[in-house]
Design an enzyme around this catalytic site. Structure first.
Site, PDB file in Angstrom:
ATOM      1  N   LYS A  42       0.822  -1.211   0.000  1.00 28.93           N
ATOM      2  CA  LYS A  42       0.000   0.000   0.000  1.00 28.93           C
ATOM      3  C   LYS A  42       0.856   1.260   0.000  1.00 28.93           C
ATOM      4  O   LYS A  42       0.633   2.169  -0.793  1.00 28.93           O
ATOM      5  CB  LYS A  42      -0.931   0.012   1.221  1.00 28.93           C
ATOM      6  CG  LYS A  42      -1.955  -1.102   1.273  1.00 28.93           C
ATOM      7  CD  LYS A  42      -2.912  -0.934   2.422  1.00 28.93           C
ATOM      8  CE  LYS A  42      -2.205  -0.890   3.766  1.00 28.93           C
ATOM      9  NZ  LYS A  42      -1.434  -2.118   4.062  1.00 28.93           N
ATOM     10  N   ARG A  71       0.582   7.310  14.196  1.00 29.47           N
ATOM     11  CA  ARG A  71       0.487   6.417  15.360  1.00 29.47           C
ATOM     12  C   ARG A  71       1.812   6.358  16.119  1.00 29.47           C
ATOM     13  O   ARG A  71       1.844   6.429  17.360  1.00 29.47           O
ATOM     14  CB  ARG A  71       0.082   5.010  14.896  1.00 29.47           C
ATOM     15  CG  ARG A  71       0.200   3.959  15.990  1.00 29.47           C
ATOM     16  CD  ARG A  71      -0.184   2.575  15.489  1.00 29.47           C
ATOM     17  NE  ARG A  71       0.539   2.172  14.306  1.00 29.47           N
ATOM     18  CZ  ARG A  71       1.800   1.708  14.307  1.00 29.47           C
ATOM     19  NH1 ARG A  71       2.474   1.633  15.443  1.00 29.47           N
ATOM     20  NH2 ARG A  71       2.363   1.316  13.190  1.00 29.47           N
ATOM     21  N   ASP A  77      -3.051   6.858   3.608  1.00 28.03           N
ATOM     22  CA  ASP A  77      -2.396   5.555   3.618  1.00 28.03           C
ATOM     23  C   ASP A  77      -2.571   4.876   4.972  1.00 28.03           C
ATOM     24  O   ASP A  77      -1.978   5.295   5.970  1.00 28.03           O
ATOM     25  CB  ASP A  77      -0.910   5.769   3.285  1.00 28.03           C
ATOM     26  CG  ASP A  77      -0.115   4.482   3.259  1.00 28.03           C
ATOM     27  OD1 ASP A  77      -0.727   3.406   3.270  1.00 28.03           O
ATOM     28  OD2 ASP A  77       1.135   4.565   3.209  1.00 28.03           O
ATOM     29  N   LYS A 108       9.679  -5.192   5.742  1.00 27.91           N
ATOM     30  CA  LYS A 108       9.009  -4.397   6.772  1.00 27.91           C
ATOM     31  C   LYS A 108       9.782  -4.478   8.086  1.00 27.91           C
ATOM     32  O   LYS A 108      10.015  -3.467   8.761  1.00 27.91           O
ATOM     33  CB  LYS A 108       7.584  -4.924   6.960  1.00 27.91           C
ATOM     34  CG  LYS A 108       6.731  -4.134   7.929  1.00 27.91           C
ATOM     35  CD  LYS A 108       5.954  -3.075   7.200  1.00 27.91           C
ATOM     36  CE  LYS A 108       4.915  -2.442   8.103  1.00 27.91           C
ATOM     37  NZ  LYS A 108       4.144  -1.389   7.415  1.00 27.91           N
ATOM     38  N   HIS A 152      22.741  13.050 -25.251  1.00 30.84           N
ATOM     39  CA  HIS A 152      23.511  12.694 -26.445  1.00 30.84           C
ATOM     40  C   HIS A 152      24.948  13.178 -26.277  1.00 30.84           C
ATOM     41  O   HIS A 152      25.257  14.041 -25.440  1.00 30.84           O
ATOM     42  CB  HIS A 152      22.890  13.336 -27.681  1.00 30.84           C
ATOM     43  CG  HIS A 152      22.731  14.826 -27.547  1.00 30.84           C
ATOM     44  ND1 HIS A 152      23.778  15.712 -27.698  1.00 30.84           N
ATOM     45  CD2 HIS A 152      21.652  15.595 -27.241  1.00 30.84           C
ATOM     46  CE1 HIS A 152      23.366  16.949 -27.512  1.00 30.84           C
ATOM     47  NE2 HIS A 152      22.064  16.903 -27.215  1.00 30.84           N
ATOM     48  N   GLU A 172      14.079  17.354 -28.027  1.00 31.47           N
ATOM     49  CA  GLU A 172      14.396  18.473 -27.150  1.00 31.47           C
ATOM     50  C   GLU A 172      13.264  19.494 -27.118  1.00 31.47           C
ATOM     51  O   GLU A 172      12.443  19.564 -28.040  1.00 31.47           O
ATOM     52  CB  GLU A 172      15.697  19.138 -27.622  1.00 31.47           C
ATOM     53  CG  GLU A 172      16.147  20.340 -26.805  1.00 31.47           C
ATOM     54  CD  GLU A 172      16.414  20.045 -25.338  1.00 31.47           C
ATOM     55  OE1 GLU A 172      15.463  19.620 -24.646  1.00 31.47           O
ATOM     56  OE2 GLU A 172      17.548  20.251 -24.892  1.00 31.47           O
ATOM     57  N   TYR A 176      14.022  37.280 -23.146  1.00 30.85           N
ATOM     58  CA  TYR A 176      15.117  36.852 -22.282  1.00 30.85           C
ATOM     59  C   TYR A 176      14.747  37.068 -20.811  1.00 30.85           C
ATOM     60  O   TYR A 176      14.950  36.184 -19.973  1.00 30.85           O
ATOM     61  CB  TYR A 176      16.392  37.620 -22.635  1.00 30.85           C
ATOM     62  CG  TYR A 176      17.599  37.231 -21.817  1.00 30.85           C
ATOM     63  CD1 TYR A 176      18.390  36.145 -22.193  1.00 30.85           C
ATOM     64  CD2 TYR A 176      17.949  37.945 -20.670  1.00 30.85           C
ATOM     65  CE1 TYR A 176      19.495  35.782 -21.439  1.00 30.85           C
ATOM     66  CE2 TYR A 176      19.048  37.586 -19.912  1.00 30.85           C
ATOM     67  CZ  TYR A 176      19.828  36.507 -20.301  1.00 30.85           C
ATOM     68  OH  TYR A 176      20.920  36.145 -19.557  1.00 30.85           O
ATOM     69  N   GLU A 177      14.189  38.235 -20.514  1.00 26.29           N
ATOM     70  CA  GLU A 177      13.823  38.540 -19.135  1.00 26.29           C
ATOM     71  C   GLU A 177      12.641  37.689 -18.672  1.00 26.29           C
ATOM     72  O   GLU A 177      12.593  37.263 -17.515  1.00 26.29           O
ATOM     73  CB  GLU A 177      13.502  40.033 -18.986  1.00 26.29           C
ATOM     74  CG  GLU A 177      14.709  40.942 -19.100  1.00 26.29           C
ATOM     75  CD  GLU A 177      15.757  40.650 -18.035  1.00 26.29           C
ATOM     76  OE1 GLU A 177      15.367  40.354 -16.882  1.00 26.29           O
ATOM     77  OE2 GLU A 177      16.961  40.712 -18.353  1.00 26.29           O
ATOM     78  N   LYS A 237      11.417  30.115 -15.624  1.00 28.93           N
ATOM     79  CA  LYS A 237      11.811  29.150 -16.657  1.00 28.93           C
ATOM     80  C   LYS A 237      10.825  28.002 -16.769  1.00 28.93           C
ATOM     81  O   LYS A 237      10.725  27.379 -17.821  1.00 28.93           O
ATOM     82  CB  LYS A 237      13.213  28.608 -16.359  1.00 28.93           C
ATOM     83  CG  LYS A 237      14.327  29.604 -16.593  1.00 28.93           C
ATOM     84  CD  LYS A 237      15.692  28.988 -16.329  1.00 28.93           C
ATOM     85  CE  LYS A 237      16.021  27.907 -17.325  1.00 28.93           C
ATOM     86  NZ  LYS A 237      17.389  27.387 -17.125  1.00 28.93           N
ATOM     87  N   ALA A 245      16.657  19.330 -21.467  1.00 26.15           N
ATOM     88  CA  ALA A 245      15.359  19.693 -20.877  1.00 26.15           C
ATOM     89  C   ALA A 245      14.491  18.459 -20.665  1.00 26.15           C
ATOM     90  O   ALA A 245      13.805  18.329 -19.643  1.00 26.15           O
ATOM     91  CB  ALA A 245      14.644  20.711 -21.757  1.00 26.15           C
ATOM     92  N   VAL A 246      14.508  17.551 -21.619  1.00 31.88           N
ATOM     93  CA  VAL A 246      13.692  16.337 -21.524  1.00 31.88           C
ATOM     94  C   VAL A 246      14.171  15.470 -20.368  1.00 31.88           C
ATOM     95  O   VAL A 246      13.369  14.959 -19.570  1.00 31.88           O
ATOM     96  CB  VAL A 246      13.751  15.567 -22.851  1.00 31.88           C
ATOM     97  CG1 VAL A 246      13.109  14.191 -22.713  1.00 31.88           C
ATOM     98  CG2 VAL A 246      13.054  16.355 -23.959  1.00 31.88           C
TER      99      VAL A 246
END
Length: 767
Positions: free
Chosen positions: A378, A405, A454, A496, A581, A653, A675-676, A682, A721-722
């Site tokens: 679980k 608990r 949970d 456990k 790459h 990409e 750019y700013e 980002k 990035a990926v």
């Protein structure tokens, strides 16, 4: 530019020309003076015709030195198509060049028949200026048909340094791709084993030699007990009312014994919906998108000037106030919390916008309540689901009742504490369950979207208590995990005992094992399977070899995604290798995007990568290699043999749009606002005509699902990035950190997935 440089290549070897006695024209003296400084003339000849040529006739140029060097039509230079109606030929000559004597002709590119030369006298180019009147180029196809072309000439002076830089850029940018024609899926199952010759491309036999420290996170610091990573109780203060330091109201709630108090958010005034960054609202019901620079009309409704809808997942529910002039929020969250919530992209955003604009299709708050006997996976399932939903952009938290608990009643409780006939133990367990549920609901009212509750919740009485507490506040879906495989249960029991704080102070493993088996027997005696409400049952699915998923009364976008994820998840241990790459020529020049070939260092890495994969996965014949569709990843995988290779467009990409191929300095100079905007955020920033990191995450969801489904190792060769987004999923990184995750070149990140969680190793093959 490609056509222009092709002609340059044919003419770069031309030596200095003699001065021509009759080349006097306006500006010629100035050009001769400039020639002394090393300048060159970049000449562009163009012909335009709006009629489609018959057959494969292409305009050509032929003439005397220094342009062609022959009046032989078979050696004529072909012009390149610039558009459907325009043809062009470019070349470079000194400013004081001798007159260029030439004519146009039509013929096939690789044949000399038929060949149709333009009518009229030869054309003369001197000092970059076409002499005589600017007559049309006329071609007589037959006695009755004449084809006319307009002729244009342009000459610009450029320095030798600019020419050299342009020529170098051409060679690097327009080098023909070496991977075109490779199928999306290739099966190269023949292992090419070369001798271990000790060359620079071979690796030492001990791969541990290449290990480098991974970033310090709980996930890679060794096996982690998943319950310890869940939410902590808000308060265990005794008979105490919590108040904010500034004296503002924060109501508290105590149980009947006066021993537990729970923070409650103070009631605040209804909030007017404001337009969030990065868009601006203008008069007339228009707004400007910062990253796109476009204006769009705002939706008008009941006389309102306009409403801009925040695309954030879990953002405030909108409803019209009694005055019908403003919209207000029924979420109890301050503006700072709301603005910090990440925006969504793709399907997630579409679902959120549809709910806000057209009315809710599902509850804004969702509680996934786990049900199942101990040692059924679980907590592991809850942790994976939490990580997945957070990665997609849903505000999600994991509440483990066992942690509550232990903090409330201590960790060293024997099996007798969990007997159904132990009234004191039952009350204590229900108390901490109610406390955890209260904390989860309070968090939802402050802006949370999905809570994972949970606990065993093994009987109807406990589940009814939870449903009553959630009534009118959140929607409950029960998630029951059922496992009948005794080998898996036995493995989970041993893990456990080794990892759970409940047995940290039990020195004898066998004693802990017997106690846990007794605890399990106590739960099995009173266990009642879920038959009420909305539920999902996972029956023998953890092995990854089949099983069943049963659903009842499940609808809506998010519950549907949860079911789809659970169908594909399992506990089978296997490694996933992530690597960028090899270094490309764009990497060398600091340019973003692009699809150039590998540099010398990148080609060396491709060989070392193949060597590494062969050694690391030599006994894993079911492994596979995944790349993007861009040639720099395909070339990086080219040396790897013995494994199937699969190309994913989703692994391409991030699309930099109009900024593709630029350096960040060029963006800063030429597009300062973009750019700013990117610098400020980002994560959400979307390149004009391109993508944001949130867009990348949305298109990577099928990749994540397939990685979860795989039972064999996978090597993913992709882009910075990926890989940041993929790594963030496995490392459970907050969305805001994704654009800043370190993802170095020539380094392999090994993610080990299994029942103990996610572990990480890093191998650096090259500097």
């Amino acid at each position: 530019m490609e056509e222009e440089f092709k002609v340059q290549k044919k003419n770069m070897g031309i030596g200095a020309s003699m001065n021509h006695q009759d080349c006097s024209s306006d500006g010629s003296e100035e050009r001769e003076d400039e020639a002394g400084s090393g300048g060159q003339l970049y000449v562009s000849l163009k012909m335009e015709n709006f009629y489609k040529l018959k057959g494969d006739l292409i305009p050509h140029v032929f003439g005397s030195l220094p342009l062609v060097g022959s009046w032989d039509t078979s050696k004529a230079l072909s012009m390149e198509r610039e558009s459907t109606s325009m043809w062009e030929l470019s070349f470079v000559v000194p400013p004081n060049h001798e007159a260029l004597d030439f004519k146009f002709l039509l013929k096939p590119k690789y044949s000399n028949v038929p060949c149709i030369v333009e009518d009229g006298p030869n054309r003369l180019l001197s000092g970059g200026i076409l002499q005589g009147d600017g007559r049309l180029a006329q071609f007589r196809l037959n006695d009755d048909e004449v084809l006319d072309y307009r002729v244009f000439v342009k000459a610009d002076e450029v320095s030798p340094f600019d020419l050299a830089a342009s020529w170098r850029a051409y060679q690097e940018h327009f080098r023909p791709s070496t991977v075109r024609g490779i199928p999306d899926v290739s099966m190269n199952l023949v292992m090419e084993r070369g001798p271990e010759d000790g060359s620079s491309t071979s690796l030492e036999l001990d791969l541990e030699h290449y290990l480098v420290p991974a970033p310090e996170t709980p996930e890679n610091s060794g096996p982690v007990y998943a319950a310890n990573m869940t939410e902590s109780p808000r308060s265990f203060n005794s008979a105490e009312v919590i108040s904010n330091s500034d004296g503002s109201g924060s109501a508290s709630h105590s149980d009947k014994d006066g021993c537990v108090s729970i923070d409650r958010p103070a009631t605040i005034k209804e909030m007017e919906v404001i337009t969030p960054y990065p868009s601006k609202v203008y008069s007339g019901g228009m707004f400007e998108s910062k990253s796109e620079g476009t204006f769009s009309p705002l939706h008008k409704q009941d006389g309102l000037k306009g409403l801009f809808v925040d695309r954030g997942v879990g953002s405030a529910r909108l409803f019209k106030s009694a005055s019908a002039t403003t919209f207000t929020s029924d979420h109890r969250l301050d503006s700072e919390a709301k603005n910090s919530m990440p925006e969504a992209a793709g399907a997630v955003a579409a679902a959120a916008v549809a709910d806000q604009m057209l009315g809710l299709k599902e509850d804004m708050h969702l509680a996934i309540v786990l049900v199942g006997l101990p040692a059924r996976g679980k907590t592991f399932t809850a942790a994976k689901l939490t990580r997945y939903l957070r990665w997609l952009g849903h505000e999600t938290k994991h509440f483990n009742v066992g942690k509550y608990r232990r903090l409330k009643h201590g960790a060293n409780q024997s099996a007798d504490f969990f007997r159904a006939d132990n009234q004191e133990g039952m009350e204590a367990r229900n108390e901490v369950a109610a406390l955890a549920m209260d904390d989860m609901i309070a968090w939802m009212q402050e802006g949370g979207q999905v809570g994972i509750f949970d606990a065993t919740n093994s009987n109807k009485q406990r589940r009814n208590m939870l449903m009553k507490m959630a009534e009118g506040k959140c929607k409950i879906i029960f998630l029951e995990t059922i496992c009948n495989d005794q080998k898996i249960i036995e493995r989970n029991i041993r893990l456990k005992i080794q990892q759970s704080p409940d047995y940290a102070e039990v020195p004898d493993f066998e004693a802990g094992y017997r106690d846990f088996k007794n605890r399990l027997d106590n739960y099995e005696k009173v266990y009642e399977p879920v038959e009420e409400g909305c539920y999902i049952k996972m029956i023998d699915t953890v092995s990854g070899h089949g099983g069943q998923i049963q659903v009842n009364n499940i609808s809506g976008y998010l519950p549907g995604r949860i079911v789809f994820f659970l169908v594909n998840t399992h506990l089978t241990p296997r490694p996933i290798l992530l690597t960028r790459h090899g270094e490309s020529r764009d990497n060398v020049r600091g340019r973003i995007g692009g699809d150039t070939v590998l540099s010398d260092a990148g080609e060396l890495y491709a060989k070392k990568l193949a060597n590494f994969v062969e050694k690391r996965l030599k006994n894993e014949r079911a492994a596979s290699i995944w790349t993007s569709t861009l040639q720099k990843t395909i070339l990086s995988a080219n040396q790897i043999s013995g494994f199937p290779k699969i190309q994913w467009r989703a692994l391409d990409e991030i699309n930099a749009g109009v900024c593709d191929g630029m350096t960040y300095e060029e963006i800063k100079k030429n597009m300062p606002e973009e750019y700013e905007s990117r610098k400020k955020d980002k994560l959400r920033y979307r390149y004009p005509r391109g993508e944001s990191y949130l867009d990348v995450i949305q298109r990577l969801e099928p990749v994540i699902i397939e990685l979860e489904r795989q039972r064999a190792p996978v090597v993913v060769i992709s882009h910075q990035a990926v890989l940041r987004a993929l790594y963030a999923y496995f490392a459970d990184k907050p969305l805001k950190e994704i654009p800043h995750i370190e993802m170095p070149l020539h380094t392999i990140i090994e993610i080990q997935m299994g029942v103990t969680g996610v572990q990480e190793k890093r191998y650096k093959l090259m500097d």
